[in-house]
Design a protein around this motif. Structure first.
Motif, short mmCIF file in Angstrom:
data_model
loop_
_atom_site.label_atom_id
_atom_site.label_comp_id
_atom_site.label_asym_id
_atom_site.label_seq_id
_atom_site.Cartn_x
_atom_site.Cartn_y
_atom_site.Cartn_z
N GLY A 22 0.81 -1.21 0.00
CA GLY A 22 0.00 0.00 0.00
C GLY A 22 0.84 1.26 0.00
N ASP A 23 1.87 1.29 0.84
CA ASP A 23 2.74 2.47 0.90
C ASP A 23 3.57 2.62 -0.37
OD1 ASP A 23 1.75 3.05 3.39
OD2 ASP A 23 3.49 2.28 4.49
N LEU A 24 4.05 1.49 -0.92
CA LEU A 24 4.82 1.57 -2.17
C LEU A 24 3.96 2.14 -3.29
CD1 LEU A 24 7.33 0.99 -3.88
CD2 LEU A 24 6.47 -1.36 -4.19
N ALA A 25 2.69 1.72 -3.37
CA ALA A 25 1.80 2.28 -4.39
C ALA A 25 1.71 3.79 -4.26
CB ALA A 25 0.42 1.64 -4.27
N ALA A 26 1.51 4.27 -3.03
CA ALA A 26 1.39 5.71 -2.79
C ALA A 26 2.68 6.43 -3.14
CB ALA A 26 1.02 5.97 -1.33
N GLN A 27 3.81 5.86 -2.78
CA GLN A 27 5.09 6.52 -3.03
C GLN A 27 5.44 6.54 -4.51
OE1 GLN A 27 6.96 8.13 -0.81
NE2 GLN A 27 5.58 7.65 0.90
N LEU A 28 5.08 5.49 -5.24
CA LEU A 28 5.32 5.49 -6.69
C LEU A 28 4.48 6.56 -7.38
CD1 LEU A 28 5.47 1.64 -7.36
CD2 LEU A 28 7.34 3.27 -7.76
N LEU A 175 15.73 -5.36 -2.23
CA LEU A 175 14.79 -4.24 -2.33
C LEU A 175 14.10 -4.12 -0.98
CD1 LEU A 175 13.30 -2.05 -3.89
CD2 LEU A 175 11.74 -3.81 -4.76
N PRO A 176 14.64 -3.30 -0.07
CA PRO A 176 14.13 -3.29 1.31
C PRO A 176 12.74 -2.67 1.41
CG PRO A 176 15.70 -1.51 1.00
CD PRO A 176 15.71 -2.33 -0.28
N ASN A 177 12.09 -2.95 2.52
CA ASN A 177 10.87 -2.23 2.86
C ASN A 177 11.24 -0.77 3.14
OD1 ASN A 177 9.06 -4.43 2.75
ND2 ASN A 177 9.73 -5.11 4.77
N GLY A 178 10.25 0.10 2.97
CA GLY A 178 10.51 1.53 3.16
C GLY A 178 9.79 2.10 4.37
N ILE A 179 10.24 3.28 4.76
CA ILE A 179 9.63 3.94 5.91
C ILE A 179 9.63 5.45 5.70
CG2 ILE A 179 11.78 4.18 7.23
CD1 ILE A 179 10.08 3.38 9.73
N ASP A 180 8.61 6.09 6.23
CA ASP A 180 8.53 7.55 6.24
C ASP A 180 8.90 8.00 7.65
OD1 ASP A 180 7.90 10.22 6.31
OD2 ASP A 180 5.86 9.99 5.51
N TRP A 371 11.76 6.20 2.04
CA TRP A 371 11.02 5.87 0.82
C TRP A 371 11.66 6.41 -0.45
CZ3 TRP A 371 8.24 2.05 -0.33
CH2 TRP A 371 7.39 1.44 0.59
N ASP A 372 12.32 7.56 -0.38
CA ASP A 372 12.94 8.07 -1.60
C ASP A 372 14.00 7.09 -2.11
OD1 ASP A 372 14.52 8.58 0.63
OD2 ASP A 372 15.36 10.44 -0.17
N ARG A 373 14.76 6.49 -1.19
CA ARG A 373 15.77 5.52 -1.61
C ARG A 373 15.12 4.22 -2.08
NH1 ARG A 373 19.81 6.30 3.62
NH2 ARG A 373 20.40 8.47 3.20
N VAL A 374 14.08 3.78 -1.39
CA VAL A 374 13.44 2.52 -1.76
C VAL A 374 12.74 2.63 -3.11
CG1 VAL A 374 11.64 0.87 -1.10
CG2 VAL A 374 13.21 1.77 0.63
N VAL A 375 12.09 3.75 -3.37
CA VAL A 375 11.45 3.94 -4.68
C VAL A 375 12.50 3.92 -5.79
CG1 VAL A 375 10.25 5.61 -6.13
CG2 VAL A 375 9.37 5.09 -3.86
N ALA A 376 13.64 4.55 -5.56
CA ALA A 376 14.71 4.54 -6.56
C ALA A 376 15.19 3.11 -6.82
CB ALA A 376 15.87 5.42 -6.10
N LEU A 377 15.32 2.31 -5.77
CA LEU A 377 15.74 0.92 -5.94
C LEU A 377 14.66 0.12 -6.67
CD1 LEU A 377 17.30 0.23 -2.42
CD2 LEU A 377 18.53 0.41 -4.60
N ALA A 378 13.38 0.39 -6.37
CA ALA A 378 12.30 -0.31 -7.06
C ALA A 378 12.31 0.01 -8.55
CB ALA A 378 10.95 0.07 -6.45
N VAL A 379 12.51 1.27 -8.89
CA VAL A 379 12.56 1.66 -10.31
C VAL A 379 13.76 1.00 -10.99
CG1 VAL A 379 12.86 3.61 -11.89
CG2 VAL A 379 11.28 3.79 -9.95
N ASP A 380 14.88 0.87 -10.27
CA ASP A 380 16.03 0.15 -10.83
C ASP A 380 15.65 -1.30 -11.16
OD1 ASP A 380 17.67 2.33 -10.65
OD2 ASP A 380 18.64 1.71 -8.77
N GLU A 381 14.87 -1.93 -10.26
CA GLU A 381 14.42 -3.30 -10.52
C GLU A 381 13.49 -3.35 -11.73
OE1 GLU A 381 15.05 -6.62 -8.80
OE2 GLU A 381 16.70 -5.19 -8.95
#
Length: 387
Positions: A22-28, A175-180, A371-381
């Protein structure tokens, strides 16, 4: 980029994968991507993992959720009949990538991984679990998806080890979990003449008990029985009145735990607080002095990361993914076994200086999994999958 996130579990159910997807969807979406979620979770599931329907309304604008659930599953996020509709939606959706979130028992995610790789859709698979003994039986499926072009990742290096065993040599990213951090940061108050100084008075054995907290599902896999044994062992060493432990969460072992608390003579120490909202949990962390986690084979330890972000020293086992969010002696204390966990707990409770030093570090230094770092890693994937 148009992203399909596929997961058995999703809000309003509660849990690690649910909150992270849910949080990843919002952050993307916040980062400018288009997101659609595919899940077998109903909008108003029944059972221990359910939350009120209002949780659905809190999802961010711009995230379209396809709920491929069935009433035949009685509230479980399972639907073997979802494939035809999922195939139609995915084939017509114009997606750049599919991101499937995997668990040890994730029949919907397994079906979706088969489907997206069969469709030739660039696919990223992320494991939120430790495969452990499941690595061997799941190996043929993992290798089939990899042979079709899927890229593999796990939420920690610890969890990635099992995926590598299953994949037999395929590269596995982390690809770690993210946190705000803003949701968990300790409160700031104005203290003249200095502006906005953090205030958390250190607990002292001469003033009040050290307040410990934990958040967990009250289930065997979370080792909640071992949690009580560790607390009882530490209490025998430091004496009565030195600490309290508030346990947040619900699950099938609640009644057994209530009886176990009494049997161990911990009625004046342990309080079972039940399930609360994320803001209520953050408020409880702001009043606490330390966080205790007894889990083993934990893929990541999102609750421990939340506590560390809130400034709490974390006491946990080293044979879990918590070791990747907590540095021993710096942001918490890690132990090799339950006896070591009791030693670490007694040490943290008795040593005001140690507790204050670790808490100051955790309040000052944010975690790496923002989350900024995790989203960047997700986009890399996603780009790796597309390549």
């Amino acid at each position: 980029m148009k992203v399909a996130l596929l997961s058995d579990c999703y809000p309003p159910r509660t849990g690690g994968i649910e909150s992270q997807v849910g949080d990843l969807a919002a952050q993307l979406v916040a980062a400018g991507h288009e997101v659609e979620v595919f899940t077998a979770t109903a909008a108003t599931p029944v059972g221990l993992g359910a939350r009120p329907p209002a949780a659905e309304a809190s999802r961010p604008d711009g995230v379209q959720v396809h709920r491929l659930d069935t009433p035949l599953a009685l509230g479980l996020p399972v639907n073997p009949l979802a494939l035809p509709e999922a195939r139609r939606l995915l084939a017509a959706g114009g997606f750049d990538v599919a991101h499937v979130h995997m668990g040890v028992v994730s029949p919907f995610a397994w079906d979706m991984a088969d489907l997206t790789t069969d469709l030739g859709l660039p696919t990223a698979l992320t494991w939120h679990c430790v495969l452990d003994r499941a690595a061997r039986p799941l190996g043929p499926m993992v290798r089939r998806w990899a042979d079709r072009g899927a890229v593999l990742s796990a939420v920690s290096g610890f969890a990635a080890e099992g995926v590598r065993r299953a994949a037999k040599g395929e590269p596995v990213a982390v690809l770690p979990n993210g946190i705000d951090p803003s949701l968990w940061a300790p409160p700031l108050v104005e203290v003249a003449p200095s502006p906005l100084v953090e205030v958390r008075a250190p607990a002292s054995l001469e003033t009040r008990p050290v307040r410990l907290v934990t958040a967990t599902r009250l289930a065997p896999r979370k080792r909640v029985g071992a949690l009580l044994s560790v607390v009882a062992a530490a209490r025998r060493r430091i004496g009565p009145g030195a600490m309290t432990l508030d346990v947040y969460g619900e699950g099938p072992l609640r009644r057994w735990l209530e009886a176990r608390v009494s049997a161990l003579g911990l009625d004046d120490v342990v309080r079972l607080r039940g399930r609360v909202t994320r803001p209520e949990l953050a408020a409880a962390w702001a009043r606490a002095d330390g966080y205790l986690s007894p889990t083993r084979l934990e893929a990541f330890g999102i609750a421990a990361l939340e506590a560390r972000t809130a400034g709490l020293p974390v006491i946990a086992r080293a044979d879990s993914g918590v070791r990747e969010v907590v540095t021993d002696g710096v942001s918490g204390l890690l132990a090799p076994d339950d006896a070591g966990l009791a030693d670490a707990l007694a040490r943290l409770v008795a040593d005001d200086t140690l507790r204050t030093r670790i808490a100051a570090h955790n309040r000052r230094i944010p975690p790496a999994q923002t989350w900024d770092r995790v989203v960047a890693l997700a986009v890399d994937e996603y780009r790796r999958a597309g390549a």
